[in-house]
Design an enzyme around this catalytic site. Structure first.
Site, mmCIF file in Angstrom:
data_model
loop_
_atom_site.group_PDB
_atom_site.id
_atom_site.type_symbol
_atom_site.label_atom_id
_atom_site.label_comp_id
_atom_site.label_asym_id
_atom_site.label_seq_id
_atom_site.Cartn_x
_atom_site.Cartn_y
_atom_site.Cartn_z
ATOM 1 N N TYR A 7 0.834 -1.208 0.000
ATOM 2 C CA TYR A 7 0.000 0.000 0.000
ATOM 3 C C TYR A 7 0.867 1.255 0.000
ATOM 4 O O TYR A 7 1.834 1.366 0.754
ATOM 5 C CB TYR A 7 -0.942 0.011 1.195
ATOM 6 C CG TYR A 7 -2.095 -0.961 1.091
ATOM 7 C CD1 TYR A 7 -2.331 -1.676 -0.080
ATOM 8 C CD2 TYR A 7 -2.960 -1.163 2.164
ATOM 9 C CE1 TYR A 7 -3.386 -2.571 -0.176
ATOM 10 C CE2 TYR A 7 -4.020 -2.052 2.079
ATOM 11 C CZ TYR A 7 -4.224 -2.755 0.910
ATOM 12 O OH TYR A 7 -5.272 -3.644 0.826
ATOM 13 N N PRO A 171 -16.883 -1.971 1.629
ATOM 14 C CA PRO A 171 -18.266 -2.132 2.082
ATOM 15 C C PRO A 171 -19.251 -1.174 1.417
ATOM 16 O O PRO A 171 -20.447 -1.456 1.379
ATOM 17 C CB PRO A 171 -18.180 -1.876 3.589
ATOM 18 C CG PRO A 171 -16.983 -1.002 3.752
ATOM 19 C CD PRO A 171 -16.001 -1.500 2.729
ATOM 20 N N GLY A 175 -17.874 3.650 -2.976
ATOM 21 C CA GLY A 175 -18.673 4.858 -2.776
ATOM 22 C C GLY A 175 -20.059 4.785 -3.376
ATOM 23 O O GLY A 175 -20.905 5.654 -3.128
ATOM 24 N N LEU A 176 -20.331 3.742 -4.153
ATOM 25 C CA LEU A 176 -21.620 3.632 -4.835
ATOM 26 C C LEU A 176 -22.786 3.545 -3.848
ATOM 27 O O LEU A 176 -23.897 3.999 -4.142
ATOM 28 C CB LEU A 176 -21.620 2.394 -5.743
ATOM 29 C CG LEU A 176 -22.726 2.288 -6.790
ATOM 30 C CD1 LEU A 176 -22.618 3.411 -7.804
ATOM 31 C CD2 LEU A 176 -22.662 0.937 -7.504
ATOM 32 N N LEU A 177 -22.528 2.973 -2.664
ATOM 33 C CA LEU A 177 -23.590 2.798 -1.675
ATOM 34 C C LEU A 177 -23.585 3.898 -0.610
ATOM 35 O O LEU A 177 -24.272 3.789 0.396
ATOM 36 C CB LEU A 177 -23.430 1.428 -0.994
ATOM 37 C CG LEU A 177 -23.500 0.219 -1.920
ATOM 38 C CD1 LEU A 177 -23.119 -1.056 -1.176
ATOM 39 C CD2 LEU A 177 -24.892 0.093 -2.531
ATOM 40 N N GLY A 178 -22.829 4.954 -0.869
ATOM 41 C CA GLY A 178 -22.701 6.025 0.122
ATOM 42 C C GLY A 178 -23.557 7.245 -0.139
ATOM 43 O O GLY A 178 -23.287 8.311 0.417
#
Length: 284
Positions: A7, A171, A175-178
């Protein structure tokens, strides 16, 4: 606290481990307050200077990678050392031999996997059991969220069968579910990357709109509800969150206390139907 040796990527490989190590060095009490997890697999050699033992899960690379991570992290042990991906060329007999030595040396306490299919979880732990005294996998870190539920077919059942904790990554599905559509309408931060690409698909955009409308009806924030949903799923220990701001961190913490009604859970299943367990998901 979750990271990986690669990372930071490219010329900054190891940077996130360095940051954590600097934080540990500022106060010795910090180390005992976290469960530290990092990963091995990615190539840590300088670009164009890669050799076979610079990556993946050979015994030599594991041994070298642990020592390098411990140095960057400024600690004497890693709580959960995770295999970042399957290594199709290195047999688990060799992998576990290296891990046994590191456990005996006190450099690592437990071992986990990441992005493993169900059969590899089974293979890894069956070979560990045959060796006798080898700890085997204790966790699996996999892609799992409301919009991506394929892990329910075999990965999560395998993890449950072998007693592994499931640690979902992404999760909020990039960002699609935010609450991306709501933010766009309100003039906030627009979707980017994978979320923007997904919203360009009209059927996916309609699905996300239905999701946001459902949560608005229940008076809930999309990101918090997506995290809370994961905490209702069998086998899930806890999702990995990557907040960029203190507000996002506070939102993630609120999700722990959030209780989702049966009506809401049913509504989410209608919008994002899971594949179902195997073999029923692909057979009679």
């Amino acid at each position: 606290m979750n990271t990986a040796n690669v990372y930071g990527w490219s010329e900054n490989k190891g940077r996130t481990e360095d940051i954590i190590g600097t934080w540990f060095a500022k106060n010795a009490a910090h180390r005992d307050k976290v469960v530290l997890a990092t990963k091995v697999y990615g190539n840590m050699a300088a670009d164009g200077d890669a050799w076979p033992n610079h990556d993946k899960l050979s015994a030599l690379n594991i041994r070298r990678a642990v020592d390098a991570s411990l140095k960057r992290l400024q600690t004497d042990h890693i709580d959960v050392y995770q295999f970042h991906h399957v290594d199709r060329r290195t047999p688990f007999e060799e992998i576990w031999q290296a891990i046994d030595v590191l456990v005996q040396q006190g450099k690592i306490l437990y071992v986990g996997s990441s992005n493993f299919p169900g059969y590899k979880i089974a293979q890894a732990n069956e070979i560990a059991a045959r060796r006798g005294g080898t700890i085997g996998l204790v966790s699996e870190q996999c892609l799992y969220n409301l919009a991506e539920r394929r892990a329910e077919m075999e990965v999560i059942p395998a993890a449950q069968e072998y007693g592994l904790g499931v640690i979902p990554w992404s999760p909020l599905h990039g960002g699609l579910l935010g609450g991306v559509i709501k933010k766009e309408v309100e003039g906030g931060r627009r979707a980017s990357g994978r979320a923007a690409d997904a919203l360009a698909n009209t059927s996916i955009r309609a699905q996300i709109q239905a999701y946001e409308d459902l949560l608005d009806k229940h008076g809930l924030e999309p990101g918090e509800a997506a995290l809370a949903w994961l905490l209702t799923r069998p086998g899930v220990t806890g999702p990995i969150v990557g907040p960029r701001t203190a507000e996002q961190l506070e939102s993630a913490i609120r999700a722990v206390e959030l209780e989702l009604s049966d009506e809401l859970l049913s509504g989410l299943d209608e919008i994002f139907p899971g594949p179902g367990p195997s073999p029923e998901a692909f057979a009679w």
